[in-house]
Scaffold this active site. Structure first.
Site, PDB file in Angstrom:
ATOM      1  N   ILE A 190      39.125  47.045  30.902  1.00 49.66           N
ATOM      2  CA  ILE A 190      38.805  46.959  29.482  1.00 49.66           C
ATOM      3  C   ILE A 190      37.392  46.435  29.246  1.00 49.66           C
ATOM      4  CG2 ILE A 190      39.685  44.622  29.102  1.00 49.66           C
ATOM      5  CD1 ILE A 190      40.995  45.876  26.484  1.00 49.66           C
ATOM      6  N   ARG A 191      36.827  45.773  30.262  1.00 45.99           N
ATOM      7  CA  ARG A 191      35.421  45.368  30.201  1.00 45.99           C
ATOM      8  C   ARG A 191      34.834  45.429  31.604  1.00 45.99           C
ATOM      9  NH1 ARG A 191      38.566  41.185  29.099  1.00 45.99           N
ATOM     10  NH2 ARG A 191      38.222  41.490  26.874  1.00 45.99           N
ATOM     11  N   TYR A 243      57.954  40.698  30.794  1.00 44.24           N
ATOM     12  CA  TYR A 243      57.262  41.331  31.920  1.00 44.24           C
ATOM     13  C   TYR A 243      58.257  42.088  32.792  1.00 44.24           C
ATOM     14  CZ  TYR A 243      54.651  41.674  36.330  1.00 44.24           C
ATOM     15  OH  TYR A 243      54.055  42.120  37.487  1.00 44.24           O
ATOM     16  N   LYS A 287      58.713  46.174  33.392  1.00 48.27           N
ATOM     17  CA  LYS A 287      58.621  46.787  34.715  1.00 48.27           C
ATOM     18  C   LYS A 287      59.840  47.653  35.027  1.00 48.27           C
ATOM     19  CE  LYS A 287      54.593  45.549  36.062  1.00 48.27           C
ATOM     20  NZ  LYS A 287      53.548  46.589  36.255  1.00 48.27           N
ATOM     21  N   ILE A 322      51.751  37.365  44.935  1.00 45.09           N
ATOM     22  CA  ILE A 322      50.602  37.782  45.743  1.00 45.09           C
ATOM     23  C   ILE A 322      49.627  36.622  45.896  1.00 45.09           C
ATOM     24  CG2 ILE A 322      48.624  39.334  45.889  1.00 45.09           C
ATOM     25  CD1 ILE A 322      50.285  41.419  44.390  1.00 45.09           C
TER      26      ILE A 322
END
Length: 316
Positions: free
Chosen positions: A36-37, A140, A144, A170
């Protein structure tokens, strides 16, 4: 047709490392990173994409003749609970946009990152099987599960080659924690290297499945490169590296930092963790496309400490 890979969400924890791995494998000219940026440390082709804007995704796919898409944009578990409807909108709308673009432009392969957050109280918490009850209580996790089902739908109805894995927590040194329930296992190493006391938002005995970032990225590329006939699961595959608790990781850190201090102040993330698996059965991934983790807690700790020391410009 030459391979051209679009990575959506390339600035995130997995996105940064995956983009570099794909560049090393296919060449920088074939990888289109996007988010997005624009990132300050962008190296290679980068396009600004708001993934809720399907027309912008189409523009980039056409411009670069994209053949594969890795869709990594999402709001994670803990952050997601702060804005449930916004999280649902971003996590689901962006994925449906990617699936539609892939269908329209006949994209060869699409990757979708799922999560152990799909599991809830009804799933066995030890050695959680690939196919079991999915009744998550976080937005969330709900998003998913929804994404997995849409992946299977597009494969069944349109023949789209969608591939997915369920990431455990992770651990990586390349980026700061991004709002997940397992992020303590990243932050704890930063505090150790900086000789700071660490306050853990989970109880010391909370066991969760984890994976080192290098293993996670390797699994992602391996499933995408596996022969199509080997992909039997069109919702998502379980994968795991190793399961451990905050107490265990602190003990491993004290082998290198004997004076390391840790406090435990469980917050709302403890409730989330209580519903997630303690360990994962990833035998389906091992059988179908040869998944095998390489990192254990010792090698994760050794690598994290070494790399973070270098980042903080300390003597190794």
């Amino acid at each position: 047709m030459d391979t051209a890979i679009l990575v959506i969400g390339a600035n995130g924890q997995v996105g940064k490392v995956l983009t570099k791995a794909l560049q090393d494998k296919y060449g920088k000219e074939r990888i289109i990173a996007s988010d997005i940026r624009k990132s300050e440390d962008t190296n290679g082709i980068f396009e600004v994409i708001d993934a809720t804007d399907i027309d912008r995704i189409k523009e980039v796919v056409v411009q670069y003749k994209v053949t594969q898409i890795y869709h990594l944009a999402a709001i994670l578990s803990a952050k997601g609970e702060e804005n449930p409807l916004g999280t649902w909108n971003i996590n689901v709308k962006t994925w449906l946009n990617v699936l539609e673009v892939a269908r329209i432009y006949n994209i060869e392969k699409v990757f979708y990152p799922s999560s152990i957050a799909v599991f809830g109280n009804s799933a066995p918490r030890n050695n959680t099987p690939n196919n079991t009850y999915l009744d998550p209580t976080t937005v969330y996790g709900i998003s998913k599960v929804d994404g997995e089902n849409w992946a299977q739908y597009y494969h069944t109805k349109y023949g789209l080659d969608v591939r997915s894995i369920r990431y455990p927590g992770i651990i990586g040194y390349q980026s700061l924690p991004g709002g997940g329930t397992t992020d303590y296992a990243v932050d704890i190493y930063h505090k150790a290297v900086l000789n700071e006391r660490f306050t853990c938002f989970l109880r010391e005995d909370t066991v969760l499945p984890m994976i080192f970032i290098d293993d996670a990225v390797r699994a992602t590329i391996e499933i995408m490169e596996a022969p199509v006939e080997n992909i039997k699961m069109r919702t998502s595959y379980n994968i795991e590296g190793i399961s451990f608790s905050p107490k265990e990781i602190a003990s491993e850190i004290r082998e290198l930092y004997p004076d390391f201090k840790i406090d435990y102040k469980p917050d709302f993330r403890q409730d989330i963790a209580e519903e997630w698996p303690k360990s994962i059965d990833d035998s389906e991934a091992k059988m179908d496309w040869g998944w095998q983790p390489k990192y254990d807690l010792y090698s994760i700790t050794e690598t994290m400490i070494r790399e973070l020391k270098a980042q903080y410009e300390m003597t190794i």
